[in-house]
Design an enzyme around this catalytic site. Structure first.
Site, PDB file in Angstrom:
ATOM      1  N   ARG A  67     -49.021  29.006  71.117  1.00 43.61           N
ATOM      2  CA  ARG A  67     -50.412  28.634  71.356  1.00 43.61           C
ATOM      3  C   ARG A  67     -50.586  27.704  72.545  1.00 43.61           C
ATOM      4  NH1 ARG A  67     -49.170  29.440  66.155  1.00 43.61           N
ATOM      5  NH2 ARG A  67     -50.633  30.664  64.894  1.00 43.61           N
ATOM      6  N   HIS A  92     -50.011  33.753  72.049  1.00 42.95           N
ATOM      7  CA  HIS A  92     -49.122  34.827  72.519  1.00 42.95           C
ATOM      8  C   HIS A  92     -49.648  35.584  73.734  1.00 42.95           C
ATOM      9  CE1 HIS A  92     -46.518  33.907  69.305  1.00 42.95           C
ATOM     10  NE2 HIS A  92     -47.042  34.657  68.363  1.00 42.95           N
ATOM     11  N   HIS A 163     -40.751  38.875  69.073  1.00 45.77           N
ATOM     12  CA  HIS A 163     -41.399  38.498  67.805  1.00 45.77           C
ATOM     13  C   HIS A 163     -40.926  39.375  66.640  1.00 45.77           C
ATOM     14  CE1 HIS A 163     -44.300  36.626  65.217  1.00 45.77           C
ATOM     15  NE2 HIS A 163     -44.892  35.987  66.224  1.00 45.77           N
ATOM     16  N   ASP A 234     -44.230  27.319  59.914  1.00 47.14           N
ATOM     17  CA  ASP A 234     -44.754  27.889  61.154  1.00 47.14           C
ATOM     18  C   ASP A 234     -44.683  26.766  62.185  1.00 47.14           C
ATOM     19  OD1 ASP A 234     -45.797  29.507  63.058  1.00 47.14           O
ATOM     20  OD2 ASP A 234     -47.778  29.742  62.149  1.00 47.14           O
ATOM     21  N   GLU A 295     -38.316  32.765  66.665  1.00 46.25           N
ATOM     22  CA  GLU A 295     -38.735  33.034  68.042  1.00 46.25           C
ATOM     23  C   GLU A 295     -38.247  31.918  68.978  1.00 46.25           C
ATOM     24  OE1 GLU A 295     -43.151  33.542  67.777  1.00 46.25           O
ATOM     25  OE2 GLU A 295     -42.660  33.326  65.649  1.00 46.25           O
TER      26      GLU A 295
END
Length: 334
Positions: A67, A92, A163, A234, A295
């Site tokens: 982000r 992304h 991803h 996350d 990632e």
């Protein structure tokens, strides 16, 4: 105009991966486990479903993974408004990121394929024409090595990653909650409900975010205040580069182990907290926690935080962006 294609790579151990020039996407990863092929990558059945889903399954992400707050960056004192695609923020790479582009197949063999893409000056708001090259290589010791190269005509932030979502028990298994995860990182980045960093790096010993010792993903998953905000993991972890690997994931049945190594400074751990309703390969849908994404990348919103302890995410016109991510799979023969 290029056609959507599927490229298959295989090795002498019987491992098979499939890739596509649509989004330079990793479609499939089959491992020979107990005399059966085990699909350990989440994926869709058709290209149409890939175009409809918003989980970025297996895609190459760019120009900027993760982000960027308020979809705004500043380069050499000049502000640029980027394409916002998650509220006021960019996720992304924007509405038409690299995951939604048809890449050129530059070269291919039994063991590797190289995709190329030209992102024009102003693409999704970013300055400079960016030429990108992504190579997937499958080795005979079950390594999937993803190499990213890029050059630009103007200074621009670049943060390329893959991803892929993994379920080492096999993607038809319900979730990855009984996988064991280890991440060699002393610091993580706290975020708000939108996934935007809202503070500086914090030691992992705080808020029960420590993954340095192997841990069941389900362990107190929604008890940490940090994980309550995001519905699971996350979070970006700043990697301890003195360690030989970035992370290790082990299947619940202990038959498959995956090591992650990378030249990039951070690893976003995402436990698939919002995968519900994502189409799967079997005319059904995945559920939340169906897979985990590891990632490798620069920290999120890095263009707006030049003081963070990592290399600069800005690529200069006279430099080459070169980074690598390696996923190595080890199969327990017992």
């Amino acid at each position: 105009m290029y056609m959507k294609q599927i490229i298959t790579l295989s090795n002498k151990q019987g491992m098979i991966i499939k890739l596509s020039n649509w989004g330079a996407t990793w479609l499939s990863c089959e491992l020979p486990v107990a005399e059966q092929n085990r699909e350990v990558l989440l994926g869709c059945k058709t290209f149409e479903q890939y175009a409809q889903q918003d989980a970025y399954l297996g895609a190459t992400i760019g120009r900027y993974a993760n982000r960027i707050a308020n979809a705004t960056i500043k380069v050499n004192e000049k502000s640029y408004s980027l394409s916002a695609n998650q509220g006021v923020n960019q996720l992304h790479g924007g509405k038409l990121g690299f995951d939604k582009q048809l890449w050129h197949i530059q070269s291919k063999s039994d063991k590797q394929v190289t995709f190329t893409l030209i992102s024009p000056d102003g693409d999704q708001g970013y300055p400079g024409e960016l030429k990108v090259e992504v190579t997937y290589k499958l080795t005979d010791d079950n390594q999937v090595i993803i190499s990213f190269n890029a050059i630009t005509t103007k200074t621009t932030p670049v943060n390329l990653t893959n991803h892929a979502y993994f379920n080492l028990d096999g993607e038809t298994n319900k979730d990855i909650l009984n996988h064991t995860l280890q991440v060699n990182a002393d610091f993580y980045l706290p975020v708000d409900r939108d996934g935007i960093p809202n503070g500086d790096l914090v030691n992992v010993s705080q808020n029960d975010m420590d993954l340095r010792i192997p841990r069941l993903i389900s362990d107190k998953l929604l008890q940490s205040p940090e994980r309550q905000i995001t519905g699971g993991y996350d979070h970006a972890y700043l990697l301890d580069k003195s360690q030989p690997i970035a992370a290790q994931l082990i299947s619940a049945d202990k038959k498959v182990k995956m090591n992650v190594t990378t030249t990039l400074p951070a690893l976003q751990i995402y436990t698939g907290n919002f995968l519900q309703h994502t189409p799967n390969r079997h005319n059904g849908e995945y559920h939340n926690f169906a897979g985990i994404a590891l990632e490798a990348q620069f920290l999120p919103d890095s263009p707006n935080h030049p003081n963070w302890p990592q290399p600069s995410c800005f690529l200069e016109p006279n430099k080459t962006y070169h980074h690598q991510i390696c996923y190595q799979f080890m199969i327990n023969k017992l």
